[in-house]
Design an enzyme around this catalytic site. Structure first.
Site, short mmCIF file in Angstrom:
data_model
loop_
_atom_site.label_atom_id
_atom_site.label_comp_id
_atom_site.label_asym_id
_atom_site.label_seq_id
_atom_site.Cartn_x
_atom_site.Cartn_y
_atom_site.Cartn_z
CG ASP A 72 -59.60 59.56 -27.05
OD1 ASP A 72 -60.49 60.40 -27.25
OD2 ASP A 72 -59.15 58.84 -27.96
CG ASP A 141 -52.31 53.01 -35.75
OD1 ASP A 141 -53.51 53.26 -35.50
OD2 ASP A 141 -51.37 53.47 -35.06
CG HIS A 143 -55.37 54.31 -32.85
ND1 HIS A 143 -54.41 54.89 -33.66
CD2 HIS A 143 -56.25 55.31 -32.58
CE1 HIS A 143 -54.70 56.17 -33.84
NE2 HIS A 143 -55.81 56.45 -33.21
CD GLU A 148 -51.37 55.22 -31.00
OE1 GLU A 148 -51.90 54.63 -31.97
OE2 GLU A 148 -50.93 56.37 -31.09
#
Ligand code: GLP
Length: 260
Positions: A72, A141, A143, A148
């Protein structure tokens, strides 16, 4: 799925570095048959990069026939920006090994045509024959890359809006100033990662314990994109002890037993 549990971060990093080096060496890559490695940024992989650099300097592994694809990149940051993932990769890894610049791929967060940039990334991965081993980290979380919560488990490389939580967590790299953190990023999709022949996700520290629990013991769900690994034929999660804190004792026992 394999779950490797090491007593601390350094030993988890060493295990992953040795695993990657062995995979590259066993593959015996050549210019015509390169080993294709998917790579992450973040604080978690730093130990792996340090170990791989050491191994390279000791002549134990070479990256001259390794092709890399990063997961990313933030939208709007130039490669020279110290918090861009381009800068991170060259600073922490590529500048210290024998990789060829033309063999490294990182999404361009300044691309004028974002859609085309993402499509071309997928094409480049396909053209080279796919990724042999994708290494990743994990957000609190759950990801993976910047997929996400509620990202499609079939997602491909695209632009994603970052959640406020992710922006807050990542603001530690931007002088703790939330307003400096880009709000979107280009990221490979969950399916891009799952297409790799092997996937290793590293999760270390107590902050990742809930994500590890949701990824391993709860059903596969787009809410915790890490859980997609449950459907991968060669998925490995590498943890330190604190990251296993929310797992059932039986789960920890099982994996320790079969990995003995
Ligand atoms: C970012 C990256 C992820 C990384 C995560 C966790 O969101 N896009 O690839 O896994 O941060 O980072 P850290 O390893 O610093 O906890």
């Amino acid at each position: 799925m394999r779950l490797i549990i090491k007593d601390n971060y350094d030993n988890a990093s060493l295990w992953v570095a040795k695993y990657i080096a062995k995979k590259i060496n066993d593959f015996a890559p050549t210019p015509d048959k390169p080993f294709v490695l998917g790579l992450p940024t973040g604080s978690t992989p730093l130990g792996v990069y340090k170990e791989l650099i050491k191994m390279y300097k000791n002549g134990e592994v070479s990256f001259s026939n390794v092709v890399t694809f990063n997961m990313d990149e933030y939208v709007g940051l130039s490669p020279e920006h110290p918090q861009s993932y381009h800068y991170f990769m060259w600073d922490n890894f590529f500048n210290h090994i024998d990789i060829k610049k033309e063999n490294t791929h990182i999404l361009n967060g300044l691309a004028e045509n974002i859609e085309e940039e993402c499509e071309n990334y997928e094409k480049a991965i396909k053209e080279i024959g796919g990724i042999h081993l994708f290494l990743g980290g994990i957000g609190e979380d759950g990801h993976i890359a910047f997929n996400e919560p509620f990202s499609s488990l079939s997602s491909r490389t695209r632009q994603k809006t970052l959640t406020t939580d992710t922006i807050k967590v990542n603001s530690r790299f931007f002088d703790n100033d939330i307003s400096q953190v880009p709000t979107t990023a280009l990221t490979v999709g969950v399916a891009t990662i799952m297409d790799a022949k092997e996937v290793i996700i590293m999760a270390t520290g107590a902050k990742k314990a809930h994500a590890v629990y949701m990824g391993i013991e709860q059903p596969m769900s787009h809410k915790w994109t890490i859980s997609a690994l449950q459907a991968h034929r060669h998925g490995i999660i590498v943890c330190d002890e604190p990251a296993t804190a929310e797992l059932e004792t039986e789960t920890v026992k099982y994996f320790k037993d079969i990995e003995k």
